[in-house]
Write a protein that holds these residues in place. Structure first.
Motif, PDB file in Angstrom:
ATOM      1  N   SER A   1       2.099   2.236  10.386  1.00 14.39           N
ATOM      2  CA  SER A   1       1.734   2.133   8.965  1.00 14.39           C
ATOM      3  C   SER A   1       2.920   1.728   8.111  1.00 14.39           C
TER       4      SER A   1
ATOM      5  N   ARG B   1       0.846  -1.205   0.000  1.00 16.60           N
ATOM      6  CA  ARG B   1       0.000   0.000   0.000  1.00 16.60           C
ATOM      7  C   ARG B   1       0.883   1.258   0.000  1.00 16.60           C
ATOM      8  N   ASN B   2       1.937   1.218   0.768  1.00 15.93           N
ATOM      9  CA  ASN B   2       2.821   2.387   0.840  1.00 15.93           C
ATOM     10  C   ASN B   2       3.519   2.642  -0.498  1.00 15.93           C
TER      11      ASN B   2
ATOM     12  N   GLU C   1       0.041  12.669   6.123  1.00 16.86           N
ATOM     13  CA  GLU C   1      -1.280  12.141   5.759  1.00 16.86           C
ATOM     14  C   GLU C   1      -1.185  11.689   4.294  1.00 16.86           C
TER      15      GLU C   1
ATOM     16  N   ASP D   1      -3.558   9.667   2.590  1.00 13.31           N
ATOM     17  CA  ASP D   1      -4.790   8.977   2.221  1.00 13.31           C
ATOM     18  C   ASP D   1      -5.237   9.444   0.836  1.00 13.31           C
TER      19      ASP D   1
ATOM     20  N   ARG E   1       1.029   4.248  -2.660  1.00 15.86           N
ATOM     21  CA  ARG E   1       0.776   5.640  -2.262  1.00 15.86           C
ATOM     22  C   ARG E   1       1.872   6.569  -2.773  1.00 15.86           C
TER      23      ARG E   1
END
Ligand code: BDR
Ligand code: CA
Length: 316
Positions: free
Chosen positions: A85, A47-48, A91, A93, A51
Protein backbone atom coordinates in the motif's frame (compact mmCIF):
# COMPACT_ATOMS: atom_id res chain seq x y z
CA UNK A 1 6.61 33.93 12.80
CA UNK A 2 5.25 31.18 10.58
CA UNK A 3 6.78 29.87 7.37
CA UNK A 4 4.41 29.07 4.49
CA UNK A 5 5.24 25.65 3.08
CA UNK A 6 4.10 23.17 0.45
CA UNK A 7 5.05 19.53 0.98
CA UNK A 8 5.68 17.43 -2.10
CA UNK A 9 5.74 13.80 -0.98
CA UNK A 10 5.28 10.08 -1.70
CA UNK A 11 3.83 8.61 1.54
CA UNK A 12 5.56 6.45 2.71
CA UNK A 13 5.89 5.85 6.47
CA UNK A 14 8.34 8.68 7.09
CA UNK A 15 6.50 11.05 4.72
CA UNK A 16 3.44 10.44 6.92
CA UNK A 17 5.34 11.69 9.97
CA UNK A 18 6.62 14.65 7.94
CA UNK A 19 3.01 15.62 7.17
CA UNK A 20 1.98 15.27 10.82
CA UNK A 21 4.89 17.44 11.93
CA UNK A 22 3.87 20.17 9.49
CA UNK A 23 0.21 19.97 10.50
CA UNK A 24 0.96 20.00 14.21
CA UNK A 25 3.72 22.59 14.57
CA UNK A 26 2.47 26.19 14.79
CA UNK A 27 5.61 27.59 13.16
CA UNK A 28 4.71 26.27 9.71
CA UNK A 29 1.62 26.99 7.69
CA UNK A 30 1.00 24.00 5.42
CA UNK A 31 -0.62 25.56 2.33
CA UNK A 32 -0.95 22.35 0.34
CA UNK A 33 0.32 18.84 -0.28
CA UNK A 34 1.35 17.50 -3.66
CA UNK A 35 2.14 13.90 -4.41
CA UNK A 36 4.59 12.12 -6.65
CA UNK A 37 5.23 8.52 -7.62
CA UNK A 38 8.10 7.06 -5.61
CA UNK A 39 7.66 4.76 -2.65
CA UNK A 40 4.55 3.52 -4.40
CA UNK A 41 2.56 4.35 -7.53
CA UNK A 42 0.97 7.80 -7.71
CA UNK A 43 -2.57 6.61 -6.95
CA UNK A 44 -1.32 5.00 -3.74
CA UNK A 45 0.92 7.85 -2.56
CA UNK A 46 -1.94 10.30 -3.17
CA UNK A 47 -4.43 8.16 -1.29
CA UNK A 48 -1.96 7.81 1.56
CA UNK A 49 -1.46 11.58 1.80
CA UNK A 50 -5.24 12.04 1.93
CA UNK A 51 -5.52 9.35 4.62
CA UNK A 52 -2.91 10.96 6.84
CA UNK A 53 -4.49 14.39 6.50
CA UNK A 54 -7.92 12.90 7.29
CA UNK A 55 -6.52 11.17 10.35
CA UNK A 56 -4.99 14.47 11.45
CA UNK A 57 -8.31 16.31 10.96
CA UNK A 58 -6.58 18.41 8.29
CA UNK A 59 -8.64 17.44 5.23
CA UNK A 60 -9.06 21.12 4.41
CA UNK A 61 -5.46 21.23 3.24
CA UNK A 62 -5.61 20.76 -0.56
CA UNK A 63 -3.96 17.70 -2.08
CA UNK A 64 -3.06 17.35 -5.76
CA UNK A 65 -1.47 14.46 -7.60
CA UNK A 66 1.54 15.12 -9.80
CA UNK A 67 3.97 13.04 -11.83
CA UNK A 68 3.28 9.32 -12.09
CA UNK A 69 6.82 8.49 -13.24
CA UNK A 70 10.31 9.97 -13.29
CA UNK A 71 11.32 12.41 -16.06
CA UNK A 72 13.39 9.67 -17.70
CA UNK A 73 12.96 5.91 -17.44
CA UNK A 74 10.61 3.76 -15.45
CA UNK A 75 9.42 3.91 -11.86
CA UNK A 76 10.70 1.33 -9.39
CA UNK A 77 8.70 1.51 -6.18
CA UNK A 78 10.01 0.71 -2.68
CA UNK A 79 7.57 -2.04 -1.81
CA UNK A 80 10.22 -3.85 0.24
CA UNK A 81 10.39 -0.84 2.58
CA UNK A 82 6.83 0.57 2.58
CA UNK A 83 4.71 -2.46 1.64
CA UNK A 84 2.09 -3.02 -1.06
CA UNK A 85 0.00 0.00 0.00
CA UNK A 86 2.98 2.30 0.53
CA UNK A 87 1.80 2.70 4.11
CA UNK A 88 1.51 -0.87 5.41
CA UNK A 89 0.97 -1.55 9.09
CA UNK A 90 -2.08 0.23 10.51
CA UNK A 91 -5.66 -0.05 9.35
CA UNK A 92 -6.26 3.28 7.59
CA UNK A 93 -9.60 2.73 5.94
CA UNK A 94 -11.25 6.08 6.63
CA UNK A 95 -13.16 8.58 4.48
CA UNK A 96 -10.96 11.15 2.78
CA UNK A 97 -11.58 14.51 1.11
CA UNK A 98 -11.47 14.79 -2.69
CA UNK A 99 -8.21 15.68 -4.37
CA UNK A 100 -7.98 19.12 -5.96
CA UNK A 101 -9.16 18.92 -9.55
CA UNK A 102 -5.81 20.12 -10.88
CA UNK A 103 -2.34 18.70 -11.42
CA UNK A 104 0.19 19.17 -8.62
CA UNK A 105 2.14 21.70 -10.71
CA UNK A 106 -0.96 23.86 -11.08
CA UNK A 107 -1.83 23.63 -7.39
CA UNK A 108 1.73 24.68 -6.51
CA UNK A 109 1.54 27.57 -8.98
CA UNK A 110 -1.73 28.81 -7.50
CA UNK A 111 -0.61 28.48 -3.89
CA UNK A 112 2.72 30.19 -4.57
CA UNK A 113 1.10 32.98 -6.60
CA UNK A 114 -1.56 33.64 -3.98
CA UNK A 115 0.75 33.50 -0.95
CA UNK A 116 1.46 36.75 0.84
CA UNK A 117 5.14 35.86 1.18
CA UNK A 118 7.62 33.60 -0.67
CA UNK A 119 6.91 29.94 -0.07
CA UNK A 120 9.25 27.17 1.08
CA UNK A 121 8.97 23.88 -0.81
CA UNK A 122 9.70 20.78 1.22
CA UNK A 123 10.26 17.73 -0.97
CA UNK A 124 10.27 14.30 0.64
CA UNK A 125 10.00 12.16 -2.49
CA UNK A 126 11.67 12.08 -5.91
CA UNK A 127 12.11 15.65 -7.21
CA UNK A 128 10.02 15.13 -10.36
CA UNK A 129 7.22 17.59 -9.48
CA UNK A 130 9.62 20.24 -8.22
CA UNK A 131 11.71 20.04 -11.41
CA UNK A 132 8.58 20.23 -13.55
CA UNK A 133 7.41 23.28 -11.62
CA UNK A 134 10.74 25.07 -12.10
CA UNK A 135 10.77 24.29 -15.84
CA UNK A 136 7.09 25.09 -16.42
CA UNK A 137 6.95 28.33 -14.45
CA UNK A 138 10.47 29.78 -14.40
CA UNK A 139 9.26 33.21 -13.32
CA UNK A 140 7.61 31.79 -10.25
CA UNK A 141 11.02 31.13 -8.74
CA UNK A 142 11.08 34.67 -7.31
CA UNK A 143 8.27 33.61 -5.01
CA UNK A 144 10.06 30.47 -3.83
CA UNK A 145 12.00 31.22 -0.67
CA UNK A 146 13.81 27.95 -0.28
CA UNK A 147 13.69 24.31 -1.37
CA UNK A 148 14.47 21.82 1.37
CA UNK A 149 14.67 18.26 0.13
CA UNK A 150 15.22 14.91 1.76
CA UNK A 151 17.48 13.06 -0.60
CA UNK A 152 21.02 12.07 -1.37
CA UNK A 153 23.84 11.54 1.06
CA UNK A 154 27.36 12.74 1.73
CA UNK A 155 28.21 9.10 2.35
CA UNK A 156 26.80 5.84 1.02
CA UNK A 157 23.36 5.16 -0.45
CA UNK A 158 20.40 2.96 0.41
CA UNK A 159 19.14 1.98 -3.05
CA UNK A 160 22.47 1.47 -4.77
CA UNK A 161 25.81 1.48 -2.95
CA UNK A 162 26.11 5.27 -3.46
CA UNK A 163 22.57 6.26 -4.42
CA UNK A 164 19.73 7.29 -2.13
CA UNK A 165 16.15 6.34 -3.14
CA UNK A 166 14.64 9.78 -3.91
CA UNK A 167 17.56 10.87 -6.08
CA UNK A 168 18.09 7.47 -7.73
CA UNK A 169 14.40 7.41 -8.66
CA UNK A 170 14.70 10.64 -10.67
CA UNK A 171 18.31 11.82 -11.11
CA UNK A 172 17.44 14.23 -13.95
CA UNK A 173 14.87 15.99 -11.75
CA UNK A 174 17.45 16.30 -8.96
CA UNK A 175 19.92 17.73 -11.48
CA UNK A 176 17.41 20.42 -12.54
CA UNK A 177 16.77 21.38 -8.90
CA UNK A 178 20.48 21.43 -8.02
CA UNK A 179 21.21 23.70 -10.99
CA UNK A 180 18.23 26.02 -10.30
CA UNK A 181 20.20 28.70 -8.46
CA UNK A 182 17.51 28.76 -5.74
CA UNK A 183 18.39 28.48 -2.06
CA UNK A 184 18.59 24.74 -1.42
CA UNK A 185 19.05 22.57 1.64
CA UNK A 186 19.88 18.91 1.23
CA UNK A 187 18.84 16.62 4.07
CA UNK A 188 20.66 13.40 3.23
CA UNK A 189 20.98 9.93 4.71
CA UNK A 190 24.12 11.09 6.53
CA UNK A 191 21.83 12.95 8.97
CA UNK A 192 18.52 11.09 8.65
CA UNK A 193 20.17 7.83 9.68
CA UNK A 194 20.51 9.41 13.14
CA UNK A 195 16.75 9.99 13.50
CA UNK A 196 15.93 6.48 14.65
CA UNK A 197 12.49 5.43 15.85
CA UNK A 198 13.75 3.44 18.82
CA UNK A 199 11.63 1.12 20.96
CA UNK A 200 11.21 4.02 23.43
CA UNK A 201 9.99 6.33 20.66
CA UNK A 202 7.45 3.76 19.48
CA UNK A 203 6.30 3.27 23.09
CA UNK A 204 5.90 7.04 23.45
CA UNK A 205 3.62 7.13 20.39
CA UNK A 206 1.56 4.25 21.78
CA UNK A 207 1.50 5.85 25.23
CA UNK A 208 -0.30 8.92 23.87
CA UNK A 209 -3.46 6.84 24.18
CA UNK A 210 -4.93 8.29 20.98
CA UNK A 211 -5.79 6.76 17.60
CA UNK A 212 -3.13 8.91 15.93
CA UNK A 213 -0.50 7.84 18.46
CA UNK A 214 -1.37 4.17 17.83
CA UNK A 215 -1.22 4.66 14.05
CA UNK A 216 2.24 6.23 14.39
CA UNK A 217 3.36 3.31 16.58
CA UNK A 218 2.01 0.77 14.05
CA UNK A 219 3.63 2.61 11.14
CA UNK A 220 6.98 2.62 12.92
CA UNK A 221 6.65 -1.04 13.93
CA UNK A 222 6.15 -2.02 10.27
CA UNK A 223 9.00 0.29 9.24
CA UNK A 224 11.26 -1.26 11.89
CA UNK A 225 10.63 -4.73 10.45
CA UNK A 226 11.38 -3.53 6.91
CA UNK A 227 14.64 -1.89 7.99
CA UNK A 228 15.64 -4.96 9.97
CA UNK A 229 15.00 -7.28 7.01
CA UNK A 230 16.53 -5.09 4.30
CA UNK A 231 19.40 -3.35 6.07
CA UNK A 232 19.89 -5.13 9.40
CA UNK A 233 19.13 -1.87 11.23
CA UNK A 234 18.12 -2.17 14.90
CA UNK A 235 15.72 0.77 14.51
CA UNK A 236 14.27 2.51 11.44
CA UNK A 237 15.44 5.98 10.36
CA UNK A 238 12.60 8.46 9.85
CA UNK A 239 14.14 10.49 7.04
CA UNK A 240 11.46 12.86 5.82
CA UNK A 241 10.39 14.71 8.99
CA UNK A 242 13.99 15.89 9.38
CA UNK A 243 13.41 18.13 6.32
CA UNK A 244 10.33 19.67 7.96
CA UNK A 245 12.14 20.04 11.28
CA UNK A 246 14.97 21.90 9.53
CA UNK A 247 12.43 24.47 8.32
CA UNK A 248 10.72 24.80 11.71
CA UNK A 249 13.99 25.16 13.61
CA UNK A 250 16.97 25.88 11.34
CA UNK A 251 19.34 25.19 14.28
CA UNK A 252 18.30 21.55 14.35
CA UNK A 253 20.80 20.72 11.61
CA UNK A 254 24.28 22.12 11.09
CA UNK A 255 24.91 22.91 7.43
CA UNK A 256 27.88 23.36 5.12
CA UNK A 257 27.44 25.50 2.02
CA UNK A 258 29.10 23.51 -0.77
CA UNK A 259 28.72 22.33 -4.33
CA UNK A 260 26.46 19.34 -4.86
CA UNK A 261 26.02 17.59 -8.18
CA UNK A 262 24.22 14.43 -9.11
CA UNK A 263 25.81 11.63 -11.06
CA UNK A 264 23.75 11.09 -14.21
CA UNK A 265 25.99 8.78 -16.19
CA UNK A 266 27.98 6.57 -13.81
CA UNK A 267 27.83 2.89 -14.67
CA UNK A 268 27.47 2.04 -10.97
CA UNK A 269 26.72 5.41 -9.39
CA UNK A 270 23.80 6.94 -11.35
CA UNK A 271 21.76 8.99 -8.90
CA UNK A 272 24.56 9.45 -6.37
CA UNK A 273 24.93 12.95 -4.92
CA UNK A 274 28.48 14.29 -5.03
CA UNK A 275 28.91 16.85 -2.23
CA UNK A 276 32.24 18.69 -2.34
CA UNK A 277 32.53 18.91 1.46
CA UNK A 278 36.26 19.65 1.40
CA UNK A 279 35.92 22.16 -1.45
CA UNK A 280 38.36 20.28 -3.63
CA UNK A 281 36.78 21.45 -6.90
CA UNK A 282 36.29 24.92 -8.34
CA UNK A 283 32.56 24.34 -8.64
CA UNK A 284 30.49 27.07 -7.02
CA UNK A 285 28.54 26.23 -3.85
CA UNK A 286 24.88 25.66 -4.74
CA UNK A 287 23.39 24.09 -1.63
CA UNK A 288 23.45 23.95 2.13
CA UNK A 289 24.12 20.36 3.06
CA UNK A 290 23.04 19.12 6.48
CA UNK A 291 26.03 17.54 8.21
CA UNK A 292 24.75 16.94 11.74
CA UNK A 293 21.41 16.67 13.53
CA UNK A 294 20.31 17.54 17.07
CA UNK A 295 18.53 14.22 17.54
CA UNK A 296 16.89 15.01 20.91
CA UNK A 297 15.55 18.35 19.69
CA UNK A 298 14.24 16.63 16.55
CA UNK A 299 12.24 14.06 18.52
CA UNK A 300 10.93 16.72 20.92
CA UNK A 301 9.56 18.67 17.94
CA UNK A 302 8.00 15.63 16.31
CA UNK A 303 6.41 14.29 19.50
CA UNK A 304 5.00 17.69 20.43
CA UNK A 305 3.44 18.05 16.97
CA UNK A 306 1.85 14.59 17.02
CA UNK A 307 0.50 15.29 20.53
CA UNK A 308 -0.95 18.60 19.34
CA UNK A 309 -2.65 16.96 16.36
CA UNK A 310 -3.91 14.12 18.56
CA UNK A 311 -5.58 16.35 21.08
CA UNK A 312 -6.91 18.89 18.54
CA UNK A 313 -9.25 16.50 16.75
CA UNK A 314 -11.46 13.56 17.55
CA UNK A 315 -10.22 11.42 14.63
CA UNK A 316 -6.76 11.43 16.21
C1 BDR B 1 13.67 8.26 1.27
O1 BDR B 1 13.16 7.19 0.47
C2 BDR B 1 11.85 6.87 0.86
O2 BDR B 1 11.68 5.49 0.94
C3 BDR B 1 11.58 7.58 2.15
O3 BDR B 1 10.23 7.96 2.22
C4 BDR B 1 12.52 8.76 2.12
O4 BDR B 1 11.92 9.88 1.50
C5 BDR B 1 14.86 7.76 2.06
O5 BDR B 1 15.84 7.32 1.18
CA1 CA C 1 9.56 9.94 1.05
Amino acid sequence: MTTSVIIDCDPGHDDALALLLAVGDPRVDLLGVTTVAGNQTLDKTTRNAQRILALAGAEKIPVAAGADRPLVGDLTVAEDIHGASGLDGPELDLPVADVAGVHAIELMRRLITDAAEPVTLIATGPLTNVALLLRTHPRLTRQIRHIVFMGGSTERGNTTPYGEFNIVTDPEAADIVLRSGLPLTMIGLNVTHQALATTEIIAEFQGMGTRLGSVCAELMTFFAGAYRRNFGFGHPPVHDPVAVAAVIDPEIVRRETVNVTVELAGAYTRGATVADLHRRTKREPNADVAVSLDVDAFWRLLMAAVRTVSTANTAG
